[in-house]
Design a protein around this motif. Sequence first.
Motif, PDB file in Angstrom:
ATOM      1  N   UNK A  99       0.873  -1.228   0.102  1.00  0.00           N
ATOM      2  CA  UNK A  99       0.079   0.069   0.089  1.00  0.00           C
ATOM      3  C   UNK A  99       0.749   1.332   0.051  1.00  0.00           C
ATOM      4  N   UNK A 100       1.948   1.371   0.857  1.00  0.00           N
ATOM      5  CA  UNK A 100       2.836   2.415   0.752  1.00  0.00           C
ATOM      6  C   UNK A 100       3.533   2.714  -0.478  1.00  0.00           C
ATOM      7  N   UNK A 101       4.080   1.494  -0.996  1.00  0.00           N
ATOM      8  CA  UNK A 101       4.593   1.438  -2.409  1.00  0.00           C
ATOM      9  C   UNK A 101       3.531   2.072  -3.567  1.00  0.00           C
ATOM     10  N   UNK A 102       2.422   1.851  -3.554  1.00  0.00           N
ATOM     11  CA  UNK A 102       1.407   2.331  -4.262  1.00  0.00           C
ATOM     12  C   UNK A 102       1.118   3.881  -4.163  1.00  0.00           C
ATOM     13  N   UNK A 128      -5.798 -11.668  -4.903  1.00  0.00           N
ATOM     14  CA  UNK A 128      -6.468 -10.712  -4.284  1.00  0.00           C
ATOM     15  C   UNK A 128      -5.729  -9.393  -3.804  1.00  0.00           C
ATOM     16  N   UNK A 129      -4.548  -9.510  -3.398  1.00  0.00           N
ATOM     17  CA  UNK A 129      -3.587  -8.344  -2.861  1.00  0.00           C
ATOM     18  C   UNK A 129      -3.544  -7.512  -4.166  1.00  0.00           C
ATOM     19  N   UNK A 130      -3.209  -8.140  -5.380  1.00  0.00           N
ATOM     20  CA  UNK A 130      -2.967  -7.253  -6.580  1.00  0.00           C
ATOM     21  C   UNK A 130      -4.291  -6.733  -6.842  1.00  0.00           C
ATOM     22  N   UNK A 131      -5.498  -7.199  -6.953  1.00  0.00           N
ATOM     23  CA  UNK A 131      -6.535  -6.596  -7.134  1.00  0.00           C
ATOM     24  C   UNK A 131      -7.094  -5.438  -5.993  1.00  0.00           C
ATOM     25  N   UNK A 132      -6.672  -5.934  -5.029  1.00  0.00           N
ATOM     26  CA  UNK A 132      -6.901  -4.868  -3.973  1.00  0.00           C
ATOM     27  C   UNK A 132      -6.304  -3.418  -3.940  1.00  0.00           C
ATOM     28  N   UNK A 133      -5.051  -3.685  -4.443  1.00  0.00           N
ATOM     29  CA  UNK A 133      -4.052  -2.391  -4.591  1.00  0.00           C
ATOM     30  C   UNK A 133      -4.416  -1.657  -5.790  1.00  0.00           C
ATOM     31  N   UNK A 134      -4.969  -2.381  -6.921  1.00  0.00           N
ATOM     32  CA  UNK A 134      -5.132  -1.601  -8.243  1.00  0.00           C
ATOM     33  C   UNK A 134      -6.519  -1.151  -7.984  1.00  0.00           C
TER      34      UNK A 134
END
Length: 228
Positions: A92-95, A132-138
């Motif tokens: 999340x911080x990265x994005x 799911x993590x990829x989708x959440x951050x996108x």
Amino acid sequence: MLECKNLEKKYLGKTAVRDISLTVAQGRICALLGPNGSGKTTWMKMVAGLIAPNAGTITFFGEPVGKESKKHIAYMSTEPFFYSYMTAKDVGKYYHDFFEDFDPEKYAELVERLGLRMQDKAKTLSSGLAAKLKLAVTLARRASLYLLDEPLNGIDIIAREQIIDAVMEVAGEDASIVMSSHLVDELEKIIDDAIFVKEGSIVLAGEAQTLRQERGKSIVELYKEIYA
């Protein structure tokens, strides 16, 4: 919103995308359909500005795709794109560092809803949880166009419903979504438009309901007819 004209992309002499022309209007959910190797990922990467076409043009709100369009187009690839040491919180911080439209509160909500924890490490996640993590951050970006490459891959039947619900929430009058998949039955109930790609070319495209009426078949049946 998005217009592609006569797009072509070749890799070592092999044509991955062949003379594709299409438009995506605002507020639409589009399914980009076809088996693996049909050119779906290559098309998405060109729209996302990650690779350049050999021929043709792509415009986003009338301007060529590039640095500015990347601020408004959220692309989720099929490949993992996190460092192994990262936790979900680090992702999340990265994005947040890269994208002005990233919403940390929305991300935290999606992480929890999709059964993840902020302390989970990317390298320890199963393929389903990593997806799911990829989708959440996108989806935590407030983008105008979301490109989701095989978002249901590796996801069990129950979790697919969670993902479909999350995708539906970001769709609206201003935002459009293009999802590639071969799990057509999962997408048919929510899509506005269907685009069938075969061997790098569009073989059928249009509003989903119009295609059903004109062809007298469901989107699933059309898929079987085209690719069987």
